[in-house]
Design a protein around this motif. Structure first.
Motif, PDB file in Angstrom:
ATOM      1  N   THR A 129       0.895  -1.054  -0.084  1.00  0.00           N
ATOM      2  CA  THR A 129      -0.029   0.100  -0.077  1.00  0.00           C
ATOM      3  C   THR A 129       0.839   1.099   0.156  1.00  0.00           C
ATOM      4  N   VAL A 130       0.303   2.429  -0.265  1.00  0.00           N
ATOM      5  CA  VAL A 130       0.963   3.573  -0.293  1.00  0.00           C
ATOM      6  C   VAL A 130       1.497   3.958   1.084  1.00  0.00           C
ATOM      7  N   GLY A 131       0.634   3.617   1.916  1.00  0.00           N
ATOM      8  CA  GLY A 131       0.851   3.943   3.421  1.00  0.00           C
ATOM      9  C   GLY A 131       2.106   3.002   4.035  1.00  0.00           C
ATOM     10  N   ALA A 132       2.331   1.931   3.550  1.00  0.00           N
ATOM     11  CA  ALA A 132       3.253   1.115   3.954  1.00  0.00           C
ATOM     12  C   ALA A 132       4.653   1.336   3.122  1.00  0.00           C
ATOM     13  N   SER A 133       4.410   1.825   1.899  1.00  0.00           N
ATOM     14  CA  SER A 133       5.427   2.187   0.942  1.00  0.00           C
ATOM     15  C   SER A 133       6.140   3.360   1.611  1.00  0.00           C
ATOM     16  N   LYS A 185       6.197   4.299   4.666  1.00  0.00           N
ATOM     17  CA  LYS A 185       6.613   4.014   5.985  1.00  0.00           C
ATOM     18  C   LYS A 185       8.040   3.313   5.740  1.00  0.00           C
ATOM     19  N   ALA A 186       8.038   2.415   4.794  1.00  0.00           N
ATOM     20  CA  ALA A 186       9.447   1.697   4.412  1.00  0.00           C
ATOM     21  C   ALA A 186      10.359   2.372   3.985  1.00  0.00           C
ATOM     22  N   VAL A 187       9.919   3.372   2.966  1.00  0.00           N
ATOM     23  CA  VAL A 187      11.015   4.263   2.571  1.00  0.00           C
ATOM     24  C   VAL A 187      11.596   5.347   3.624  1.00  0.00           C
ATOM     25  N   GLY A 188      10.651   5.892   4.520  1.00  0.00           N
ATOM     26  CA  GLY A 188      11.030   6.712   5.646  1.00  0.00           C
ATOM     27  C   GLY A 188      11.940   6.246   6.590  1.00  0.00           C
ATOM     28  N   ALA A 189      11.829   4.709   6.951  1.00  0.00           N
ATOM     29  CA  ALA A 189      12.548   3.990   7.720  1.00  0.00           C
ATOM     30  C   ALA A 189      13.691   3.687   7.374  1.00  0.00           C
ATOM     31  N   ALA A 190      13.817   3.610   5.954  1.00  0.00           N
ATOM     32  CA  ALA A 190      15.213   3.436   5.445  1.00  0.00           C
ATOM     33  C   ALA A 190      16.081   4.519   5.485  1.00  0.00           C
ATOM     34  N   LEU A 191      15.507   5.638   4.904  1.00  0.00           N
ATOM     35  CA  LEU A 191      16.297   6.914   5.008  1.00  0.00           C
ATOM     36  C   LEU A 191      16.605   7.291   6.440  1.00  0.00           C
ATOM     37  N   ALA A 192      15.823   7.176   7.440  1.00  0.00           N
ATOM     38  CA  ALA A 192      15.989   7.351   8.870  1.00  0.00           C
ATOM     39  C   ALA A 192      17.402   6.652   9.335  1.00  0.00           C
ATOM     40  N   LYS A 193      17.285   5.204   8.905  1.00  0.00           N
ATOM     41  CA  LYS A 193      18.505   4.438   9.223  1.00  0.00           C
ATOM     42  C   LYS A 193      19.920   5.187   8.626  1.00  0.00           C
ATOM     43  N   CYS A 194      19.687   5.481   7.309  1.00  0.00           N
ATOM     44  CA  CYS A 194      20.894   5.910   6.836  1.00  0.00           C
ATOM     45  C   CYS A 194      21.305   7.338   7.538  1.00  0.00           C
ATOM     46  N   GLN A 195      20.178   8.383   7.760  1.00  0.00           N
ATOM     47  CA  GLN A 195      20.710   9.289   8.558  1.00  0.00           C
ATOM     48  C   GLN A 195      21.214   9.354   9.876  1.00  0.00           C
ATOM     49  N   ALA A 196      20.616   8.222  10.675  1.00  0.00           N
ATOM     50  CA  ALA A 196      21.445   7.840  11.892  1.00  0.00           C
ATOM     51  C   ALA A 196      22.688   7.213  11.620  1.00  0.00           C
ATOM     52  N   PRO A 245      14.103  -7.565  -1.251  1.00  0.00           N
ATOM     53  CA  PRO A 245      12.868  -7.987  -1.828  1.00  0.00           C
ATOM     54  C   PRO A 245      11.686  -7.880  -0.674  1.00  0.00           C
ATOM     55  N   LEU A 246      10.693  -7.536  -0.937  1.00  0.00           N
ATOM     56  CA  LEU A 246       9.426  -7.662   0.052  1.00  0.00           C
ATOM     57  C   LEU A 246       8.606  -8.870  -0.530  1.00  0.00           C
ATOM     58  N   ALA A 261      16.477  -2.089   7.075  1.00  0.00           N
ATOM     59  CA  ALA A 261      15.554  -1.392   7.831  1.00  0.00           C
ATOM     60  C   ALA A 261      14.267  -0.895   7.673  1.00  0.00           C
ATOM     61  N   GLY A 262      14.126  -0.699   6.084  1.00  0.00           N
ATOM     62  CA  GLY A 262      12.987  -0.037   5.710  1.00  0.00           C
ATOM     63  C   GLY A 262      12.036  -1.255   5.495  1.00  0.00           C
ATOM     64  N   ALA A 263      12.519  -2.588   5.110  1.00  0.00           N
ATOM     65  CA  ALA A 263      11.791  -3.946   4.936  1.00  0.00           C
ATOM     66  C   ALA A 263      11.286  -4.152   6.293  1.00  0.00           C
ATOM     67  N   ALA A 264      12.121  -4.019   7.339  1.00  0.00           N
ATOM     68  CA  ALA A 264      11.550  -4.344   8.622  1.00  0.00           C
ATOM     69  C   ALA A 264      10.579  -3.567   9.242  1.00  0.00           C
ATOM     70  N   ALA A 265      10.308  -2.555   8.817  1.00  0.00           N
ATOM     71  CA  ALA A 265       9.470  -1.602   9.395  1.00  0.00           C
ATOM     72  C   ALA A 265       8.018  -1.921   8.813  1.00  0.00           C
ATOM     73  N   ILE A 266       7.985  -2.641   7.746  1.00  0.00           N
ATOM     74  CA  ILE A 266       6.588  -3.070   7.566  1.00  0.00           C
ATOM     75  C   ILE A 266       6.360  -4.343   7.464  1.00  0.00           C
ATOM     76  N   ALA A 267       7.348  -5.183   7.989  1.00  0.00           N
ATOM     77  CA  ALA A 267       7.379  -6.749   8.161  1.00  0.00           C
ATOM     78  C   ALA A 267       6.186  -7.225   9.061  1.00  0.00           C
ATOM     79  N   VAL A 268       5.567  -8.248   9.024  1.00  0.00           N
ATOM     80  CA  VAL A 268       4.879  -9.064  10.085  1.00  0.00           C
ATOM     81  C   VAL A 268       5.625  -9.114  11.383  1.00  0.00           C
TER      82      VAL A 268
END
Length: 196
Positions: free
Chosen positions: A67-71, A73-84, A160-161, A188-195
Motif C-alpha cells: 500500500t501507499v502507506g506501507a511504502s 513508511k518503508a522508505v522513511g524508515a530506510a532513510l532514517a536508518k541512513c541518516q542515523a 525483496p518484499l 531497516a525499511g523492509a523491517a518497518a513493514i514486516a509482520v
C-alpha cells in the motif's frame, strides 16, 4: 513504455484524430451543412466495445501490492536508518515487482545518480526475489550474464518484499560509499513493514 515512446504515441494519436477530422470536412463537400462537417471527439468517432472479462482463475490473476502507506513508511524508515548512520546523501526507492515506483525519498545532498541506483536495486531484488548482495555472487566469468539485463543493478542495497513467500516488491538504497551500508538501510525499511 519509455517516456519518449509515450510522447510519440500521444502525438500519433492526436495526429490521427486531426487527420480523421480533416477527412470528414473534405468528404462533407460544398453541399453539406456546417454541422455535418464538424469534427467529432475521438471517442464519438469510433466507439470500441470493451470486453467484460469475468474474474476467475482462468482469466484474471490476483496480485498483492504494498500500500501507499506501507511504502511511505518503508522508505522513511530506510532513510532514517541512513541518516542515523551519517549517510544523508542516499536515495531510497520502493518499486512493485514490475519496477513501477511506489515511493521514492531522496536524502539531503543525494546526487542524481542515486535515484536510478535505488530504483534499479529495488527492481532487481523484486524481480529475482533475492537481496541484490546475494544475486551479485551469482555473476561470474567474462561472458553475458544476468547483470546484462536492462534496468537491473547487481550491487548490494536491494531487498525483496514478499507476501506469503512471493516477491511482490523491492526496496533499494543507493548512494552510500559501501553497498553493505545501502543494504542495512534497505533492510531497516523492509523491517518497518514486516509482520511482527
Amino acid at each position: 513504455m519509455k517516456k519518449s515512446q509515450k510522447i510519440f504515441a500521444a502525438a500519433a494519436a492526436g495526429a490521427l484524430v486531426i487527420t480523421a477530422g480533416a477527412t470528414a470536412v473534405a468528404n462533407a463537400g460544398s453541399g453539406s451543412s456546417p454541422a455535418a462537417a464538424s469534427i467529432q471527439p475521438a471517442a464519438a468517432q469510433a466507439a470500441v466495445p470493451a470486453a467484460d472479462v469475468q474474474p476467475g482463475a482462468d482469466n484474471v490473476v490476483a496480485q498483492n501490492r504494498i500500500t501507499v502507506g506501507a511504502s511511505a513508511k518503508a522508505v522513511g524508515a530506510a532513510l532514517a536508518k541512513c541518516q542515523a548512520d551519517k549517510l544523508p546523501f542516499v536515495t531510497v526507492a520502493l518499486v512493485d515487482r514490475f519496477g513501477t515506483v511506489q515511493a521514492l525519498l531522496r536524502g539531503d545532498n543525494a546526487a542524481e545518480h542515486t535515484i536510478e541506483s535505488a530504483k534499479q536495486k529495488a527492481y532487481t531484488a523484486a524481480a529475482f526475489g533475492s537481496p541484490t548482495s546475494e544475486l551479485a555472487k551469482r555473476i561470474s566469468g567474462n561472458g553475458p550474464s544476468i547483470a546484462d539485463l536492462p534496468g537491473t543493478l547487481f550491487l548490494p542495497g536491494g531487498v525483496p518484499l514478499k507476501v506469503n513467500g512471493v516477491s511482490v516488491a523491492g526496496i533499494g538504497v543507493g548512494g552510500a560509499p559501501d553497498g553493505k551500508l545501502d543494504e542495512a538501510c534497505a533492510e531497516a525499511g523492509a523491517a518497518a513493514i514486516a509482520v511482527k
